[in-house]
Scaffold this active site. Structure first.
Site, PDB file in Angstrom:
ATOM      1  N   GLY A   9      32.197  58.391  50.143  1.00  0.00           N
ATOM      2  CA  GLY A   9      33.480  58.567  50.830  1.00  0.00           C
ATOM      3  C   GLY A   9      34.544  57.576  50.446  1.00  0.00           C
ATOM      4  O   GLY A   9      35.709  57.749  50.800  1.00  0.00           O
ATOM      5  N   ASP A  33      37.237  55.737  48.118  1.00  0.00           N
ATOM      6  CA  ASP A  33      38.080  56.121  46.981  1.00  0.00           C
ATOM      7  C   ASP A  33      38.135  55.011  45.938  1.00  0.00           C
ATOM      8  O   ASP A  33      37.953  55.256  44.752  1.00  0.00           O
ATOM      9  CB  ASP A  33      39.494  56.456  47.458  1.00  0.00           C
ATOM     10  CG  ASP A  33      39.507  57.626  48.432  1.00  0.00           C
ATOM     11  OD1 ASP A  33      38.763  58.598  48.199  1.00  0.00           O
ATOM     12  OD2 ASP A  33      40.247  57.557  49.433  1.00  0.00           O
ATOM     13  N   HIS A  46      42.305  44.032  22.322  1.00  0.00           N
ATOM     14  CA  HIS A  46      41.509  44.737  23.327  1.00  0.00           C
ATOM     15  C   HIS A  46      41.768  46.223  23.084  1.00  0.00           C
ATOM     16  O   HIS A  46      42.264  46.604  22.023  1.00  0.00           O
ATOM     17  CB  HIS A  46      41.927  44.259  24.719  1.00  0.00           C
ATOM     18  CG  HIS A  46      41.058  44.729  25.843  1.00  0.00           C
ATOM     19  ND1 HIS A  46      39.684  44.876  25.745  1.00  0.00           N
ATOM     20  CD2 HIS A  46      41.364  45.099  27.128  1.00  0.00           C
ATOM     21  CE1 HIS A  46      39.199  45.294  26.888  1.00  0.00           C
ATOM     22  NE2 HIS A  46      40.197  45.451  27.746  1.00  0.00           N
ATOM     23  N   ASP A  90      40.081  39.821  28.756  1.00  0.00           N
ATOM     24  CA  ASP A  90      39.211  40.774  28.061  1.00  0.00           C
ATOM     25  C   ASP A  90      39.547  40.714  26.566  1.00  0.00           C
ATOM     26  O   ASP A  90      40.725  40.665  26.207  1.00  0.00           O
ATOM     27  CB  ASP A  90      39.462  42.193  28.557  1.00  0.00           C
ATOM     28  CG  ASP A  90      39.046  42.397  30.003  1.00  0.00           C
ATOM     29  OD1 ASP A  90      38.822  41.394  30.698  1.00  0.00           O
ATOM     30  OD2 ASP A  90      38.954  43.558  30.430  1.00  0.00           O
ATOM     31  N   ASP A 110      35.058  36.222  28.428  1.00  0.00           N
ATOM     32  CA  ASP A 110      34.567  37.580  28.649  1.00  0.00           C
ATOM     33  C   ASP A 110      33.098  37.692  28.234  1.00  0.00           C
ATOM     34  O   ASP A 110      32.747  37.444  27.084  1.00  0.00           O
ATOM     35  CB  ASP A 110      35.448  38.524  27.820  1.00  0.00           C
ATOM     36  CG  ASP A 110      35.086  39.988  27.936  1.00  0.00           C
ATOM     37  OD1 ASP A 110      34.082  40.327  28.576  1.00  0.00           O
ATOM     38  OD2 ASP A 110      35.849  40.811  27.361  1.00  0.00           O
ATOM     39  N   SER A 145      33.500  49.679  22.025  1.00  0.00           N
ATOM     40  CA  SER A 145      33.843  48.894  23.203  1.00  0.00           C
ATOM     41  C   SER A 145      35.117  48.103  22.965  1.00  0.00           C
ATOM     42  O   SER A 145      35.472  47.775  21.826  1.00  0.00           O
ATOM     43  CB  SER A 145      32.687  47.935  23.531  1.00  0.00           C
ATOM     44  OG  SER A 145      33.051  47.028  24.552  1.00  0.00           O
ATOM     45  N   HIS A 188      35.302  45.143  24.138  1.00  0.00           N
ATOM     46  CA  HIS A 188      34.849  43.778  24.397  1.00  0.00           C
ATOM     47  C   HIS A 188      34.011  43.257  23.231  1.00  0.00           C
ATOM     48  O   HIS A 188      33.249  44.006  22.613  1.00  0.00           O
ATOM     49  CB  HIS A 188      34.029  43.725  25.686  1.00  0.00           C
ATOM     50  CG  HIS A 188      34.782  44.219  26.881  1.00  0.00           C
ATOM     51  ND1 HIS A 188      35.520  43.402  27.698  1.00  0.00           N
ATOM     52  CD2 HIS A 188      34.936  45.470  27.384  1.00  0.00           C
ATOM     53  CE1 HIS A 188      36.086  44.116  28.653  1.00  0.00           C
ATOM     54  NE2 HIS A 188      35.744  45.382  28.481  1.00  0.00           N
TER      55      HIS A 188
END
Length: 560
Positions: free
Chosen positions: A60, A62, A156, A178, A210, A380, A382
């Site tokens: 339930g 969000d 990134h 990141d 990261d 990715s 990363h």
């Protein structure tokens, strides 16, 4: 940038005998809802304000954003905010966070602020109430008396991604943001490693880096290689091509658009979030279209081999475009044999089952489906182990704080740090809410502040807690039974259950008798209403467990 902003950039903080507190409020020991607070004396600087998405144990819900109790308690000390980039896990929580705190300067690069403005508008937050200040990717800004932030570019999966060097009275802190060290980024602008090396030469007190891919050896695949593989794959397709990827992968979107243009395909974008990212990136000059996008209604006489759809749904989200296509629920588009679906993404942990379901549905329709790892069409955003080692070797930090990852990623990153020629004197694997005390000679956790998840459910923010989650999980697993008792004029009991067992008159009659016997016994003893309810609850619960072996959520109601 204004003259006032420029004047604030001059100089570095004076060294003193105080200490810096580094306080992760999200993103530590997890992937998502990133937020940091730095405190020196009577000043706080905040970094990012992201969100996370719910898992199967949070029905339930969000969205999930960081708890900001600490910031609310110290709101008057906040002097400024910086944003590293425009991904949801770094800016998605801002519409729920910024309006609750004092208006302070919020610094971010151009695309990042463009996405923030759109997000604030979407949630009805007036931009005039938020002090957004655009900064160049190599700018330096002063925040309060004690913080000077020197930004630098890190590659990134989205443009305008920033790391920063934080100059404080106790020394330099490098936060990578990141990153991956992509030698061939889509925009041709690689990571500014010289800034990290220069900081390392002058002495880095703390590195925050990261950890996402700390378990992966080698280096992360370049976006250029992904583009080459996508082009070869799309060139082999004869019918319509549907490509699904992360909406925020602006570099990937740009590459796919260029591939489509080279192969004579017109691009149709489907999905609100993808259209939003593309529109903002295009308006700000981060995406280019040789041919304008068209809609499904504008296909006209185009052959299937001249069409490429870019759509949302790479994570199996229930109402995404790809999910509706796979389930045959899209209002205007129906998949057919001869179509090709390309998933240019990997499932985020927790989404594997949803993605597998969509892939199986696509196979049942008879379309050709292409996805990793069989096809190298995703990389990715990363860095992997060699890239993490590069940053560590350049920074040569005295202390190290692995960040942006689950505990296994942080711990593996900590182990990697011990392999460089000059390993950090100490590494901490911190948790959200830890208060990390930093001085030139000290690096330790000295306390905690409130941290964790604030659930967004409909229009409610924070009004659903872990206790509600447990109740929802209980109802989903065992069902619910409501026992309503009328005490006067004569005791009477009604039973309503949902998700428990099929209609069973005999069981309902037995439960009513157990509840009624308990009530009548309590009434004879002239017990209080609260005690009558508790006694009835206990008696019914014991009986149901013994009779069925189940534990539905039991709700006793007494009407006096």
């Amino acid at each position: 940038m204004t003259k006032q902003d420029s004047s604030q950039q001059e100089g570095k903080p004076d060294v003193s005998q105080g200490h810096l507190e580094v306080i992760p409020l999200g993103g530590m020991g997890e992937i998502g809802k990133n937020m940091f607070a730095y405190r020196y004396g009577d000043e706080i600087m905040v970094v990012d304000g992201g969100l996370a998405f719910p898992d199967s144990l949070q029905p339930g819900v969000d969205l999930i954003v960081p708890r900001i109790d600490y910031l609310l308690q110290n709101a008057g000390l906040i002097k400024g905010w910086i944003l590293t980039h425009g991904h949801e896990d770094h800016i998605g929580g801002l519409p729920y966070i910024l309006p609750r705190l004092p208006r302070v300067p919020v610094y971010g690069a151009r695309l990042t602020l463009g996405l923030v403005r759109e997000k604030l508008s979407e949630y009805g937050v007036k931009e005039a109430d938020i002090d957004l200040r655009e900064t160049a990717v190599n700018a330096t800004v002063r925040i309060g008396k004690h913080f000077v932030v020197e930004f630098f570019r890190m590659t990134h999966s989205i443009p305008d991604n920033l790391g920063y060097i934080l100059h404080t009275p106790v020394g330099q802190v490098i936060h990578t943001g990141d990153f991956k060290l992509d030698a061939h980024p889509t925009d041709g602008q690689p990571s500014d490693l010289h800034r990290i090396e220069a900081a390392g030469d002058s002495g880095v007190l703390l590195l925050i880096s990261d950890s996402t891919n700390a378990e992966r050896p080698g280096t992360t695949t370049s976006e250029a290689e992904v583009a080459q593989n996508l082009e070869a794959l799309i060139a082999s397709c004869r019918g319509r091509v549907f490509v699904s990827t992360f909406a925020s992968q602006v570099h990937r979107l740009q590459n796919i658009v260029r591939i489509a243009e080279r192969q004579g395909r017109r691009v149709i974008m489907e999905g609100r979030s993808m259209l939003k990212y593309a529109q903002i990136a295009s308006e700000l000059g981060y995406m280019e279209f040789q041919n304008p996008l068209i809609t499904t209604d504008e296909i006209g006489d185009l052959q299937d081999s001249q069409i490429l759809y870019l759509c949302t749904g790479s994570q199996g989200q229930p109402m995404s475009v790809l999910s509706r296509l796979a389930l045959g629920m899209h209002a205007k588009i129906a998949l057919k044999r001869g179509d090709s679906v390309v998933l240019s993404s990997n499932p985020i942990p927790g989404n594997e089952e949803a993605v597998n379901t969509i892939v199986n549905k696509l196979y049942e329709i008879g379309v050709d489906v292409f996805y990793p790892p069989a096809y190298k069409i995703h990389a990715s955003g990363h860095g992997s182990q060699e890239e993490l080692l590069t940053v560590l070797r350049l920074a040569r930090p005295k202390f190290f704080l692995p960040w942006h990852g689950e505990p296994r990623h942080q711990i593996n990153h900590a182990r990697i740090a011990q392999t460089i020629p000059q390993p950090p004197r100490r590494t901490l694997v911190a948790k959200n809410g830890d208060v990390v005390r930093l001085t030139p000679d000290e690096f330790k956790v000295t306390g905690t502040v409130p941290a964790g998840a604030m659930y967004v459910d409909g229009l409610g923010v924070g009004d659903v807690g872990d206790d509600i989650m447990l109740e929802r999980i209980g109802m989903s697993q065992e069902g619910v039974m409501v026992v309503t008792a009328l005490l006067h004029p004569t005791p009477h009991v009604d039973i309503v259950s949902r998700g428990f067992v099929k209609p069973n008159r005999e069981l309902d009659a037995q439960v009513r008798k157990v509840a009624l016997d308990s009530l009548e016994a309590g009434l004879r003893e002239k017990k209080r209403t609260e005690d009558l309810r508790d006694d009835m609850y206990g008696a019914v619960r014991r009986f149901v467990r013994k009779a069925t072996g189940r534990n539905p959520v039991l709700i006793p109601l007494l009407v006096d």
